[in-house]
Design a protein around this motif. Sequence first.
Motif, mmCIF file in Angstrom:
data_model
loop_
_atom_site.group_PDB
_atom_site.id
_atom_site.type_symbol
_atom_site.label_atom_id
_atom_site.label_comp_id
_atom_site.label_asym_id
_atom_site.label_seq_id
_atom_site.Cartn_x
_atom_site.Cartn_y
_atom_site.Cartn_z
ATOM 1 N N PHE A 97 -5.567 6.835 3.682
ATOM 2 C CA PHE A 97 -6.501 5.718 3.523
ATOM 3 C C PHE A 97 -5.976 4.663 2.555
ATOM 4 O O PHE A 97 -6.482 3.529 2.551
ATOM 5 C CB PHE A 97 -7.878 6.241 3.093
ATOM 6 C CG PHE A 97 -8.601 6.942 4.209
ATOM 7 C CD1 PHE A 97 -9.414 6.222 5.079
ATOM 8 C CD2 PHE A 97 -8.445 8.302 4.424
ATOM 9 C CE1 PHE A 97 -10.068 6.845 6.122
ATOM 10 C CE2 PHE A 97 -9.097 8.944 5.466
ATOM 11 C CZ PHE A 97 -9.907 8.217 6.326
ATOM 12 N N PHE A 98 -4.983 4.979 1.724
ATOM 13 C CA PHE A 98 -4.322 3.931 0.956
ATOM 14 C C PHE A 98 -3.728 2.896 1.909
ATOM 15 O O PHE A 98 -3.859 1.686 1.708
ATOM 16 C CB PHE A 98 -3.195 4.512 0.088
ATOM 17 C CG PHE A 98 -3.654 5.276 -1.120
ATOM 18 C CD1 PHE A 98 -4.175 4.612 -2.220
ATOM 19 C CD2 PHE A 98 -3.546 6.652 -1.179
ATOM 20 C CE1 PHE A 98 -4.578 5.307 -3.348
ATOM 21 C CE2 PHE A 98 -3.951 7.361 -2.288
ATOM 22 C CZ PHE A 98 -4.470 6.687 -3.383
ATOM 23 N N THR A 119 -8.761 5.350 -2.958
ATOM 24 C CA THR A 119 -7.962 4.580 -1.992
ATOM 25 C C THR A 119 -8.527 3.185 -1.789
ATOM 26 O O THR A 119 -7.784 2.232 -1.549
ATOM 27 C CB THR A 119 -7.860 5.306 -0.636
ATOM 28 O OG1 THR A 119 -9.153 5.387 -0.024
ATOM 29 C CG2 THR A 119 -7.295 6.708 -0.800
ATOM 30 N N TRP A 152 -9.748 5.732 -10.291
ATOM 31 C CA TRP A 152 -8.554 6.533 -10.000
ATOM 32 C C TRP A 152 -8.541 7.824 -10.814
ATOM 33 O O TRP A 152 -8.379 8.919 -10.278
ATOM 34 C CB TRP A 152 -7.302 5.700 -10.312
ATOM 35 C CG TRP A 152 -6.069 6.091 -9.563
ATOM 36 C CD1 TRP A 152 -5.522 5.447 -8.506
ATOM 37 C CD2 TRP A 152 -5.211 7.221 -9.810
ATOM 38 N NE1 TRP A 152 -4.385 6.111 -8.077
ATOM 39 C CE2 TRP A 152 -4.183 7.204 -8.863
ATOM 40 C CE3 TRP A 152 -5.231 8.258 -10.733
ATOM 41 C CZ2 TRP A 152 -3.179 8.159 -8.806
ATOM 42 C CZ3 TRP A 152 -4.234 9.227 -10.691
ATOM 43 C CH2 TRP A 152 -3.223 9.155 -9.736
ATOM 44 N N GLY A 193 -6.927 12.384 1.955
ATOM 45 C CA GLY A 193 -7.264 11.035 1.540
ATOM 46 C C GLY A 193 -6.113 10.051 1.524
ATOM 47 O O GLY A 193 -6.328 8.838 1.686
ATOM 48 N N THR A 194 -4.887 10.529 1.352
ATOM 49 C CA THR A 194 -3.747 9.628 1.152
ATOM 50 C C THR A 194 -3.562 8.593 2.264
ATOM 51 O O THR A 194 -3.244 7.425 1.963
ATOM 52 C CB THR A 194 -2.459 10.453 0.948
ATOM 53 O OG1 THR A 194 -2.595 11.210 -0.259
ATOM 54 C CG2 THR A 194 -1.237 9.560 0.845
ATOM 55 N N TYR A 254 -7.524 1.227 -5.061
ATOM 56 C CA TYR A 254 -6.098 1.233 -5.416
ATOM 57 C C TYR A 254 -5.215 0.702 -4.297
ATOM 58 O O TYR A 254 -4.167 0.100 -4.561
ATOM 59 C CB TYR A 254 -5.680 2.659 -5.788
ATOM 60 C CG TYR A 254 -4.426 2.737 -6.623
ATOM 61 C CD1 TYR A 254 -4.330 2.086 -7.849
ATOM 62 C CD2 TYR A 254 -3.335 3.490 -6.199
ATOM 63 C CE1 TYR A 254 -3.187 2.174 -8.623
ATOM 64 C CE2 TYR A 254 -2.183 3.588 -6.975
ATOM 65 C CZ TYR A 254 -2.116 2.930 -8.182
ATOM 66 O OH TYR A 254 -0.981 3.016 -8.948
ATOM 67 N N GLY A 255 -5.610 0.903 -3.047
ATOM 68 C CA GLY A 255 -4.780 0.468 -1.934
ATOM 69 C C GLY A 255 -4.420 -1.012 -1.964
ATOM 70 O O GLY A 255 -3.256 -1.382 -1.800
ATOM 71 N N THR A 299 -0.450 9.009 -5.880
ATOM 72 C CA THR A 299 -1.086 10.193 -5.305
ATOM 73 C C THR A 299 -0.048 11.158 -4.731
ATOM 74 O O THR A 299 -0.165 12.376 -4.896
ATOM 75 C CB THR A 299 -2.090 9.776 -4.218
ATOM 76 O OG1 THR A 299 -3.117 8.997 -4.835
ATOM 77 C CG2 THR A 299 -2.715 10.987 -3.556
ATOM 78 N N GLN A 303 1.291 2.044 -3.385
ATOM 79 C CA GLN A 303 0.042 2.583 -3.917
ATOM 80 C C GLN A 303 -0.131 4.060 -3.589
ATOM 81 O O GLN A 303 -0.837 4.775 -4.293
ATOM 82 C CB GLN A 303 -1.154 1.784 -3.383
ATOM 83 C CG GLN A 303 -1.119 0.305 -3.730
ATOM 84 C CD GLN A 303 -0.856 0.054 -5.193
ATOM 85 O OE1 GLN A 303 0.273 -0.155 -5.610
ATOM 86 N NE2 GLN A 303 -1.894 0.096 -5.996
ATOM 87 N N THR A 304 0.499 4.527 -2.513
ATOM 88 C CA THR A 304 0.411 5.956 -2.204
ATOM 89 C C THR A 304 1.254 6.787 -3.156
ATOM 90 O O THR A 304 1.057 8.001 -3.258
ATOM 91 C CB THR A 304 0.889 6.255 -0.771
ATOM 92 O OG1 THR A 304 2.295 6.009 -0.666
ATOM 93 C CG2 THR A 304 0.146 5.442 0.256
ATOM 94 N N SER A 312 0.830 -1.213 0.000
ATOM 95 C CA SER A 312 0.000 0.000 0.000
ATOM 96 C C SER A 312 0.861 1.259 0.000
ATOM 97 O O SER A 312 0.420 2.316 -0.460
ATOM 98 C CB SER A 312 -0.948 0.002 1.205
ATOM 99 O OG SER A 312 -0.245 0.137 2.433
#
Length: 542
Positions: free
Chosen positions: A299-300, A458, A263, A296-297, A461-462, A167, A163-164, A160
């Motif tokens: 929450f990834f 998130t 996304w 929001g980031t 994508y997370g 963003t 995944q961040t 994850s």
Amino acid sequence: MTDGAVVALPLERTQSERKVILASSLGTIFEWYDFYLYGLLATIISAQFFSGVNETTGFIFALAAFAAGFAVRPFGALVFGRVGDIVGRKYTFLVTMGLMGLSTFLVGVLPSYASIGVAAPVLLVALRLVQGLALGGEYGGAATYVAEHAPEGRRGLFTSFIQTTATLGLFAALLVVIATRFLVGEAAFADWGWRIPFLISVILLGVSLWIRLQLEESPVFRQMKAEGKTSKAPLTEAFARWANLKWVLVALLGAVAGQAVVWYTGQFYALFFLEKTLKVDGATANILIALALALGTPFFIFFGWLSDRIGRKPIILAGCALAALTYFPAFHMLTAAANPALAAAQARAPVVVFADADSCSFQFDPIGRTAFDRTGCDIAKSALAKAGIPYANADGAYDDRAVVRVGERVVPVAGKASFDAALSRSLAAAGYPAKADPAAIDKPRVVAILFWLVLLVTMVYGPIAALLVELFPSRIRYSAMSLPYHIGNGWFGGFLPTTAFAMVAATGNIYYGLWYPVAVALLTLVVGLLFLPETFRRAIHH
């Protein structure tokens, strides 16, 4: 392949997990920073490199050049995925980083259309293609590398962080763009200051390469190499054998396609919608998006962690379902919050074009030579598109002439010049704004709506990197996971802004483009429910 768990082999890990995550993530942030600078500056790049066509077409062209980088990402996945499965994870993503950094720097020194004519957009597209090829090889390498270092039961959490990076790269690009705009001023930024964010990427390239050089090869790859189990033909093994190809197709249609459109709708289409459709000034739109991304980031990481406990599949598919259910109301609310005058004018005095449908052209001119003045319908729609006014279509003319009705006012289409003047007066009288009033923007509400869109991002994508890594055996993992990821994100997601704005231009309905992400998200929901296996309990060292 089977859906059951596979017994993990003991692996020798010689570097700390924190170092692996940090180095992999920082390098990938840099690549996303480079790649998304173009998207943030699409309006300015349209003016700089596509000024030979009308404004609407130029913007769609700029989005098409943006999408060109996405179009070649699957080919980068094939080229570099093969290298990664044969040569190794580490050296492959060092090469991709160098290609990305060099092409980004060159965009910053590229002459404009005014200086060298049509060669400018041609060179720009060529550099975007190089960026797309590089990114096609980067993500799969970074995700695979981190996953193969992660302990069992924590792959969702570890990956994850990768995944961040998309963003965070976008967020970093936003901060640099905002700071540059503030330091040089809007006029200078539009003229030459937009080049600065591209030029400083060369510094980030040097730092990122130095960090990546400190890494060792993945323990899974080292073990495969020592045991002689690496694949000699990973592309053939991954895509020419049905046992593996079927999972590539399931991954694409049952997970990645929906993830991709969610996304790009939540982070790019929302930005373009604010700036181009709702006419919020670029600096304000960037700041509002940046705030939503900052909120929001985290929450990834949360959804990556949660996927280690309840599974990858329910979180990803729930995100797709919520996106399909809420996109239309969310974007309607965004209009009311960001440009209340436009929302009020639409409700009070909707614009309708009455014309014979057979006399109406598709309002998109790829070569910039169509004046759209042959029929009354074309004249009316061209004027409305140029003014950025949403409208509805009605088949049928008044007294054999096209007319535009603005509320109760009827504006007949006569000569182009007289019609443009009459339409402008009617729109102003009905309260249609030339641009969003900064003082009237409900900024907390806009950020809350944007945060919801990012939260959906998130969710989908997370957990996706962990899911893709777990779907495929280690000997073909880099190639097999990279291709569906980059077809999904490069084609389904990357073409979203261009496709959606073309749909809006064709219909006059500013929300019509949302049907594209809604339809793809629903497709993924159905395919995922039926065919996508749960993978979170699988071992990957096989």
